[in-house]
Structures are given as C-alpha cells and as structure tokens.
Motif scaffolding. Sequence first.
Motif, PDB file in Angstrom:
ATOM      1  N   ILE A  67      -0.515  10.362  21.561  1.00  0.00           N
ATOM      2  CA  ILE A  67      -0.211  11.223  20.421  1.00  0.00           C
ATOM      3  C   ILE A  67       0.780  10.531  19.486  1.00  0.00           C
ATOM      4  N   ILE A  68       1.803   9.918  20.092  1.00  0.00           N
ATOM      5  CA  ILE A  68       2.791   9.208  19.273  1.00  0.00           C
ATOM      6  C   ILE A  68       2.089   8.165  18.408  1.00  0.00           C
ATOM      7  N   ALA A  69       1.122   7.456  18.995  1.00  0.00           N
ATOM      8  CA  ALA A  69       0.424   6.403  18.260  1.00  0.00           C
ATOM      9  C   ALA A  69      -0.229   6.967  17.001  1.00  0.00           C
ATOM     10  N   TRP A  70      -0.945   8.105  17.147  1.00  0.00           N
ATOM     11  CA  TRP A  70      -1.638   8.644  15.976  1.00  0.00           C
ATOM     12  C   TRP A  70      -0.683   9.238  14.956  1.00  0.00           C
ATOM     13  N   LEU A  71       0.436   9.827  15.438  1.00  0.00           N
ATOM     14  CA  LEU A  71       1.451  10.317  14.497  1.00  0.00           C
ATOM     15  C   LEU A  71       2.027   9.151  13.695  1.00  0.00           C
ATOM     16  N   LEU A  72       2.216   8.022  14.401  1.00  0.00           N
ATOM     17  CA  LEU A  72       2.770   6.846  13.726  1.00  0.00           C
ATOM     18  C   LEU A  72       1.818   6.340  12.662  1.00  0.00           C
ATOM     19  N   VAL A  73       0.518   6.383  12.961  1.00  0.00           N
ATOM     20  CA  VAL A  73      -0.456   5.905  11.975  1.00  0.00           C
ATOM     21  C   VAL A  73      -0.280   6.665  10.668  1.00  0.00           C
ATOM     22  N   ILE A  74      -0.179   8.001  10.787  1.00  0.00           N
ATOM     23  CA  ILE A  74      -0.066   8.823   9.578  1.00  0.00           C
ATOM     24  C   ILE A  74       1.258   8.576   8.881  1.00  0.00           C
ATOM     25  N   SER A  75       2.343   8.547   9.682  1.00  0.00           N
ATOM     26  CA  SER A  75       3.648   8.410   9.030  1.00  0.00           C
ATOM     27  C   SER A  75       3.789   7.032   8.385  1.00  0.00           C
ATOM     28  N   ILE A  76       3.213   6.004   9.001  1.00  0.00           N
ATOM     29  CA  ILE A  76       3.331   4.673   8.397  1.00  0.00           C
ATOM     30  C   ILE A  76       2.471   4.593   7.132  1.00  0.00           C
ATOM     31  N   TRP A  77       1.343   5.300   7.160  1.00  0.00           N
ATOM     32  CA  TRP A  77       0.524   5.351   5.947  1.00  0.00           C
ATOM     33  C   TRP A  77       1.326   5.966   4.798  1.00  0.00           C
ATOM     34  N   CYS A  78       2.007   7.099   5.113  1.00  0.00           N
ATOM     35  CA  CYS A  78       2.839   7.754   4.095  1.00  0.00           C
ATOM     36  C   CYS A  78       3.940   6.822   3.621  1.00  0.00           C
ATOM     37  N   LEU A  79       4.542   6.137   4.575  1.00  0.00           N
ATOM     38  CA  LEU A  79       5.659   5.239   4.266  1.00  0.00           C
ATOM     39  C   LEU A  79       5.225   4.178   3.268  1.00  0.00           C
ATOM     40  N   PHE A  80       4.061   3.577   3.521  1.00  0.00           N
ATOM     41  CA  PHE A  80       3.602   2.510   2.637  1.00  0.00           C
ATOM     42  C   PHE A  80       3.116   3.059   1.303  1.00  0.00           C
ATOM     43  N   LYS A  81       2.632   4.284   1.334  1.00  0.00           N
ATOM     44  CA  LYS A  81       2.063   4.863   0.120  1.00  0.00           C
ATOM     45  C   LYS A  81       3.156   5.382  -0.815  1.00  0.00           C
ATOM     46  N   PHE A  82       4.147   6.089  -0.241  1.00  0.00           N
ATOM     47  CA  PHE A  82       5.032   6.860  -1.101  1.00  0.00           C
ATOM     48  C   PHE A  82       6.469   6.338  -1.176  1.00  0.00           C
ATOM     49  N   SER A  83       6.970   5.652  -0.133  1.00  0.00           N
ATOM     50  CA  SER A  83       8.403   5.365  -0.142  1.00  0.00           C
ATOM     51  C   SER A  83       8.681   3.993  -0.744  1.00  0.00           C
ATOM     52  N   PRO A  84       9.864   3.827  -1.346  1.00  0.00           N
ATOM     53  CA  PRO A  84      10.235   2.502  -1.866  1.00  0.00           C
ATOM     54  C   PRO A  84      10.336   1.461  -0.746  1.00  0.00           C
ATOM     55  N   TYR A  85      10.740   1.940   0.429  1.00  0.00           N
ATOM     56  CA  TYR A  85      10.885   1.014   1.560  1.00  0.00           C
ATOM     57  C   TYR A  85       9.559   0.305   1.850  1.00  0.00           C
TER      58      TYR A  85
ATOM     59  N   MET B 251       7.166  -0.076  -0.291  1.00  0.00           N
ATOM     60  CA  MET B 251       6.875  -0.919  -1.446  1.00  0.00           C
ATOM     61  C   MET B 251       7.573  -2.271  -1.325  1.00  0.00           C
ATOM     62  N   TRP B 252       8.841  -2.260  -0.883  1.00  0.00           N
ATOM     63  CA  TRP B 252       9.561  -3.523  -0.708  1.00  0.00           C
ATOM     64  C   TRP B 252       8.807  -4.438   0.254  1.00  0.00           C
ATOM     65  N   HIS B 253       8.321  -3.812   1.343  1.00  0.00           N
ATOM     66  CA  HIS B 253       7.599  -4.619   2.335  1.00  0.00           C
ATOM     67  C   HIS B 253       6.375  -5.262   1.725  1.00  0.00           C
ATOM     68  N   LYS B 254       5.630  -4.454   0.924  1.00  0.00           N
ATOM     69  CA  LYS B 254       4.431  -4.999   0.296  1.00  0.00           C
ATOM     70  C   LYS B 254       4.793  -6.177  -0.595  1.00  0.00           C
ATOM     71  N   PHE B 255       5.892  -6.006  -1.365  1.00  0.00           N
ATOM     72  CA  PHE B 255       6.231  -7.076  -2.288  1.00  0.00           C
ATOM     73  C   PHE B 255       6.757  -8.311  -1.574  1.00  0.00           C
ATOM     74  N   ALA B 256       7.463  -8.095  -0.457  1.00  0.00           N
ATOM     75  CA  ALA B 256       7.952  -9.251   0.308  1.00  0.00           C
ATOM     76  C   ALA B 256       6.780 -10.111   0.761  1.00  0.00           C
ATOM     77  N   GLY B 257       5.627  -9.496   0.956  1.00  0.00           N
ATOM     78  CA  GLY B 257       4.451 -10.249   1.390  1.00  0.00           C
ATOM     79  C   GLY B 257       3.608 -10.744   0.233  1.00  0.00           C
ATOM     80  N   GLU B 258       3.613 -10.005  -0.887  1.00  0.00           N
ATOM     81  CA  GLU B 258       2.736 -10.387  -1.987  1.00  0.00           C
ATOM     82  C   GLU B 258       3.440 -11.327  -2.958  1.00  0.00           C
ATOM     83  N   HIS B 259       4.640 -10.943  -3.351  1.00  0.00           N
ATOM     84  CA  HIS B 259       5.333 -11.710  -4.386  1.00  0.00           C
ATOM     85  C   HIS B 259       6.842 -11.632  -4.147  1.00  0.00           C
ATOM     86  N   PRO B 260       7.330 -12.385  -3.193  1.00  0.00           N
ATOM     87  CA  PRO B 260       8.747 -12.255  -2.808  1.00  0.00           C
ATOM     88  C   PRO B 260       9.706 -12.524  -3.963  1.00  0.00           C
ATOM     89  N   ASP B 261       9.330 -13.435  -4.874  1.00  0.00           N
ATOM     90  CA  ASP B 261      10.243 -13.741  -5.977  1.00  0.00           C
ATOM     91  C   ASP B 261      10.499 -12.509  -6.834  1.00  0.00           C
TER      92      ASP B 261
END
Lengths: 308, 348
Positions: A135-153, A155-165
């Motif tokens: 259950i924890i695993a599936w809850l994490l899937v949803i919460s991490i999806w939200c995290l990447f979709k909506f939070s600045p945190y 977004m930072w991760h995405k940019f660190a991988g796409e365009h760190p400069d």
Amino acid sequence: MDWINLAFSIGGATIRMSAPLIFAALGGLFSERSGIINIALEGKMLAGAFAAAAVTTLTQNPILGLIAGGFAGMLMAIVYGIFVINFKANQIVVGTAITILASGTVPFVSQILFQNTGSTPEIPIGNRFIYTPIIIAWLLVISIWCLFKFSPYGMWHKFAGEHPDALQTSGIDVIRTRWSGVLVSGFLAGLGGATLSICLSSSYTRNMTAGRGYMALAALIVGGWKPITAALACLAFGFFDALGITLQGIQIPKPEFSIQFLNQIWSFFVSAQFIQIIPYILTITIVAGFVGKSRPPKALGQPYLRNR
Amino acid sequence: MQLFNFVKNIFLKSFFFSLFAIISLNSYAEINNKICLILDKGGKDDKSFNQSAYEGFLKAQSDFKITKDSKYVTVKEDSQSPHFIRTLSNGDCGLIIAVGFNNADIVGKMAQKFPKQRYVLVDSSIKETNIRSLSFQEHEGSFLIGAIAAIKSKTAKIGFIGGMEIPLIKRFALGFESGAKYINPKIKITETYVGVSPAAWNNPTKAKELALSMYNQESDIIFVAAGASSQGVFDAVSDMNKKNNKAETKKFVIGVDSNQNYLIPGTVLTSMEKKVNSKIYSAVKDFIENKFTTGVITCGFADDGVDWAYDTYNKQLFSNEDIKKINKIKQDIISKKINVPDYYKVGK
C-alpha cells in the motif's frame, strides 16, 4: 471451472511481485530526474533487505525494520553521492562498485551479528508485514507524481537533470538538489529491499534481490522517467513474472491445429521460459525506439561543475 | 680481507640455514595433514550440501589432530574454480575436498597434472588413481520421497520445486516422479523450477510465489530442492496453513539435503537427507589413519548415503502401516527389486 481462482492467484502474485520493483523504480526516478544515473539500485536494495531483516529480528518490530531498511539504502547512497557528486567520478563505474560493495559488506556484517553469512534468522509470521509496504508503494507513486507535477521541489529536480545551468542561475543550488535526489533514491530503494525481506519472505538470504534493481531501472526507462508509467511498467513486469510462475504449474489447453508446424509455434509461445523473457524483449524493443521514444533527462550522467 | 670473511660467514650461515629448512620441509611433508575444502557457490551457510560438507569438515577438524592451517575457500564464480584448485594442488594440502559438480569436473581434469595430490569429490563419478569420488544416489532417495508423498497426499496432486534447471536437480525430479507413480499411477505431479541462472538458488520470493500457486491449485505436498530459495516454500506453507486450520486440507512440504524437519514441526512431512557431512568425515578419518582409498564410492540407501528423515518432529504424521510400506520400498530399492530411473543415464 477455477478460472476465477486462477485470475485471483495471478493478480495477487502480480501485485506482490511488483511492490519491490515500484519502490526501487521510484528511487531511481528521483536520482535520474536530477541527473544522476542510478545503476547502484541493486546494491541499495540489498543493503535495505539485510538491515530490515536484521533490525526486525533484533527489535521484534517490523516498522523499525522498514525504517532501518530505508536508512541502510540511504547510507549506500551517501557513499555513492560523495563519489559521483562531490568527486565527479564516472557514475556507471561507481554505481557498479556500490553494488559489488553491498554484496560483499552485507555477508560480513551478517557474520558479525548472526554468525552466518548466508541468511538472517527467520522472522516469525506475526512480526512480518502482510501487505502494508504494498500500500505504501502505491501511495508513494501518487504522492511523487503530485510532487513532480505541482511542487517547486519537483521542478528543481527536473531542471537539475535537464538544464542544471538554468537552475543554478535562478538561485537554486544544483549540487544540493542532486544530493537530495540521491538520498531520497537510496531511502526508497532500501524500502524496496525491506519489502523483499520482511514482507514477501521471512529473512534475508544472500543476494536475494536477484537482479530486481536492474529490472526496476529497466521499468523506469520503459516508463519514460515518469512515476505513474514507471509503476505501470513494474506492474507489467510483475504480471509476466506471475504468469510465468503460474504457467509452469498448470496444463495449458492445447488447441489442435491441422498443421504440425502451428502446434509447435503454439507450444513455444505459451512455454514458461518464453513468458519469462517477455519483459526483457519488451524493454529492448521500447528502448530501441520501435514502440515509442523514451527520452532520458538531458544532463543525465554529466557531473555538474559549478564554475564552468 | 675482513669483507671476505664477512661474506663467507654470511654464505655459510645461509647455506646451513637453507639446508635446515629443506630438511624440516621434508619432514613436514611426511606428516602433512592439512585439509583444504573447496565449497561451491552456495557458501558455508546455504542450509544445504555446502553447509553439510562444512560441518563434516569442522567435526573432523576437532576430532582428529589436524593442523590449524586447514582452510576452506568458497568459489564465487565458475571461472575462479580452476585457479583455486591449481593453487591448492601445489603440495601444500594433504587432502583436497571439492564440493559441487562444477568443481568436481575441473578437479577431474587437473588430477592427472598432480598425480601425488589426493582429492575427495562430492557429487561426482570421476575415476582417477588419486581421486575418491562420492557419488550420491539422489534418485534413490527422491524415489522414496515421491512414494511417501503419494502415500500421504489426500488430493492426489503433489509438486516439485527445483532451484536452477540443471541435470542434478532433474535427477531429483525424475526420481520423485517415478516414486509417486509407483504408488499411484494416476497421481498429478507439477514440476517447476525457480529459474535457469545461478540467481535461482537465492530467490526465496519467487520460490514462495511458485509454491503459493501450486498450493492454490490443490497440490498438498511439495518437495523442494532449491538451495537458499527453499525458505520461500517454507514461508508459503506456513502462510497457507495459517489461513485454514482444517486437518484434511493441511499443506505439507518436504525438505532436502539436510534434515529440515525441525524448521516447522508437524508441517515438514520429512526430508531427503544427503549425508555429505558423515561421508566427508569418514574420508578425512581414512586419510588421517592412512587408510585412504580411491575410486568411485556410491552413496545410496545401502551405504547410508541418502535416507528419509524420521524423528520426533514428524513422528505423529506417520502410522505404523505407513512406516511398514516405506521400509518395504526402501528394502526393495536396496535389493534392486525396484528399478529406479537415473536421469544421468536415461535423461536428455
């Protein structure tokens, strides 16, 4: 007919088998989105599996065990991070080294704690999780999806991988972002290992991850570095595994074709061995770009130099 | 002149010293009782034949006056095996014990190069003048186990879970199958393997799923020969029995290699014991007492090499009638009244 029974049995096995993969794939997601290749998932899972089993045995408390598993994965991640982030070493080489380090260190610690390099003592059934980690695993899937979709945190991760400069110019420290990605990744991979040892079986045994870290990595690539699709890819892998397991055990109805050749083809495609290689064929096909393009983060694998 | 004396002095001293060293080395070689054990990939704690071999080695080490230099090595990969065997064969070890068919094959090739070195091979039937091969008759033991499973099964469905799909495990499977068919020709036997790579020995999670799938399809007894993966089957059986407490639907498991009856008393129906430990112990004993013989030694029922485990943990599961039947079959196998098929000879 017991088709319903069979479907339930396959469904249950699918969900169980995919849970550790989901944890590890989410862990891989965190570090890979922030630009650090995570081939060390296998080693982190192994450390997590051992720590969880050992702590559960010593304290009789599976919740402590689960947490300990996460932190053991994180410990491996710290070693990994120091080398690849601060010393800018080659991420593939260090990742492989971490996996080998874990497969050597764990029996050593096991010998000290339990006088046994092969396995930890068996955990009684009352001290094991039945389904909580799943259950924890599936809850994490949803919460991490939200995290990447909506939070600045996220977004930072995405940019660190796409365009760190770009991230650095906007005032967010790339190194720090990548460190957090690697640490969270270690914790999640450790939880995946813990699921293996204190939920799906009853003790740690030597090299019990049996390549699941690499399978999770493959699921991550198939899922295009996105949490929900990666989890679905894990589920698919788990399904083929479960199918292979069930098919080994039952007599498959064999339609009689008039041509001998068709009969042979049929028995080839429903053989358990063939079903078991489907996940890998799928991965190769998708990664080769026949089904859909799976694009890695642009700066994946490149160490970040602050004063370039 | 002084320098010359000094050099001469050194030269003489070193000459005498080396002479002494050679003499002492020779006398040491005569009483060389160093035993070297080469374990297969499972390692010393695999709850299976490697562990059994290691226990026999330890027991011999404490019972006889064996030098403390005796050691064991574990092969982690197949490619290490020739290296270990060549290094240990240089005369340093009095007796080399190699466990596992892979190590045994390499020793078989290497033994001609080191004719003075003596070897004991576990799981092999290689004939050399300096090798004692212990050839365990797994098919005999498995035949009896199959017969016991068929006697005790209520659903007339039983299962076999092997580790890696290799000839040795196929030998277990064939013996098990023909034993069950001997008692009940209509019995349904499901034969599965955890995998086809060495990782299959260390994958309890998958073994557990295999077992659950079998139990759900009404098999009530599973014979497992899967190294460290076996733990998963033991977990599965306790999970299944926890769900229903009815005596008539109780599920059982059968262990292998060492006596595993104690693991879950009353649920482990029996174990097929492969007495590697006692055979290694007696090999070391023969070696120390200078009675070491070479050649192939078959270890079947007749020579107490394999057996079924019957002790306080599973005593209540068998009636006197069952015991009689089982002992009858055992006697028939020993007297060759029953012809047990051997995968090594009939297979492929």
